[in-house]
Design an enzyme around this catalytic site. Sequence first.
Site, PDB file in Angstrom:
ATOM      1  N   ASN A   1       0.810  -1.226   0.000  1.00 49.31           N
ATOM      2  CA  ASN A   1       0.000   0.000   0.000  1.00 49.31           C
ATOM      3  C   ASN A   1       0.841   1.273   0.000  1.00 49.31           C
ATOM      4  O   ASN A   1       0.380   2.318  -0.473  1.00 49.31           O
ATOM      5  CB  ASN A   1      -0.914  -0.038   1.241  1.00 49.31           C
ATOM      6  CG  ASN A   1      -1.512   1.312   1.565  1.00 49.31           C
ATOM      7  OD1 ASN A   1      -2.472   1.735   0.928  1.00 49.31           O
ATOM      8  ND2 ASN A   1      -0.940   2.009   2.551  1.00 49.31           N
TER       9      ASN A   1
ATOM     10  N   LYS B   1       1.888   3.326 -11.317  1.00 52.40           N
ATOM     11  CA  LYS B   1       0.655   2.607 -10.962  1.00 52.40           C
ATOM     12  C   LYS B   1       0.206   1.676 -12.092  1.00 52.40           C
ATOM     13  O   LYS B   1      -0.390   0.620 -11.840  1.00 52.40           O
ATOM     14  CB  LYS B   1      -0.444   3.601 -10.583  1.00 52.40           C
ATOM     15  CG  LYS B   1      -0.147   4.382  -9.298  1.00 52.40           C
ATOM     16  CD  LYS B   1      -0.012   3.463  -8.100  1.00 52.40           C
ATOM     17  CE  LYS B   1       0.083   4.215  -6.785  1.00 52.40           C
ATOM     18  NZ  LYS B   1       0.229   3.312  -5.627  1.00 52.40           N
TER      19      LYS B   1
ATOM     20  N   TYR C   1       3.753   9.085 -11.760  1.00 51.76           N
ATOM     21  CA  TYR C   1       2.792   8.416 -10.861  1.00 51.76           C
ATOM     22  C   TYR C   1       1.943   7.413 -11.647  1.00 51.76           C
ATOM     23  O   TYR C   1       1.804   6.256 -11.259  1.00 51.76           O
ATOM     24  CB  TYR C   1       1.909   9.457 -10.171  1.00 51.76           C
ATOM     25  CG  TYR C   1       0.962   8.858  -9.143  1.00 51.76           C
ATOM     26  CD1 TYR C   1       1.430   8.443  -7.904  1.00 51.76           C
ATOM     27  CD2 TYR C   1      -0.400   8.697  -9.421  1.00 51.76           C
ATOM     28  CE1 TYR C   1       0.574   7.876  -6.963  1.00 51.76           C
ATOM     29  CE2 TYR C   1      -1.262   8.138  -8.492  1.00 51.76           C
ATOM     30  CZ  TYR C   1      -0.775   7.731  -7.260  1.00 51.76           C
ATOM     31  OH  TYR C   1      -1.627   7.170  -6.334  1.00 51.76           O
TER      32      TYR C   1
ATOM     33  N   ILE D   1      -9.274   9.694  -3.004  1.00 58.08           N
ATOM     34  CA  ILE D   1      -9.631   9.237  -1.652  1.00 58.08           C
ATOM     35  C   ILE D   1      -9.162  10.299  -0.661  1.00 58.08           C
ATOM     36  O   ILE D   1      -8.009  10.766  -0.738  1.00 58.08           O
ATOM     37  CB  ILE D   1      -8.947   7.875  -1.340  1.00 58.08           C
ATOM     38  CG1 ILE D   1      -9.318   6.804  -2.387  1.00 58.08           C
ATOM     39  CG2 ILE D   1      -9.292   7.405   0.082  1.00 58.08           C
ATOM     40  CD1 ILE D   1     -10.793   6.448  -2.483  1.00 58.08           C
TER      41      ILE D   1
END
Length: 250
Positions: free
Chosen positions: A90, A159, A155, A188
Amino acid sequence: MERLQNKVTLITGAGKGQGAYEAELFASEGAKVVLADVNLESCVEIQKKIESKGGHAISMSLDVTSESEWIKCVRRIQNTYNALHVLVNNAGIYSRIPIMDASTKEFQQIIDVNLKGVFLGTKHSIPLMKKSDFSSIINISSTAGLVGNQGGGAYGASKGGVRLFTKYTAIQHATDGIRANSVHPGPIDTDMIAENLSTKEGRASSISKIPLGRIGNSHDVAMAVLFLASDESSFVTGSEIVVDGGLTAQ
Ligand SMILES: NC(=O)c1ccc[n+]([C@@H]2O[C@H](COP(=O)([O-])OP(=O)(O)OC[C@H]3O[C@@H](n4cnc5c(N)ncnc54)[C@H](O)[C@@H]3O)[C@@H](O)[C@H]2O)c1
């Protein structure tokens, strides 16, 4: 019946945000949680919260970019529990710097934490995970690993790499009883994107793109991760769960 009864679960980046939430949720579902983060003190805080509710947790300092720290971390889990059932990769860092403004150093740093960290965690955890009949690796990717965006570059590349790396892991280790799946959150509400959401306009602009009309929260993601960690998902591997309020369905 608890959904993760006695499952030894390692969560990286567990000091705050989604990782911390998952640690508390998993402990409440009976997991023995190993909290790992570059920020050890924040893990100890979460550990105390878990223990105060009768759960089990230990804390470890871990920089996911360091192979030697991964080796030490897994060795400690082996010595403590002689098992590792669930790994949640994570830990992550975020940047919206567009391609033309990014330095090679910034690009590399994001790849190192977000992608190399997942490789190292997977590689060094698998020998211990293989000892159990059923194990599960959950890699936290992003909607940025599915579609492009005006901001960022490194990024999204990191990912997107995590998304495919997960499928290779699933295929190469299915016969070891190890499942591997990726989770793709949209925006989020954690410190990671606090800057984007800090102004009324920024928040409204993010929400306007989401069909369900709200920013996601750590609970939204953790429930998907919990499903993948538990035996309820025993026939699910090499797959991806998108948790984005419909953002990328458009
Ligand atoms: N917040 C979002 O909108 C969002 C969206 C999609 C995906 N994600 C992904 O979800 C994951 C969790 O993010 P979050 O929102 O909880 O962010 P966060 O910034 O609140 O927490 C990230 C945690 O990772 C830790 N960390 C950073 N670098 C590390 C390293 N080298 N080694 C070990 N730990 C390290 C930090 O100390 C922190 O505790 C990340 O992989 C992130 O990319 C977040």
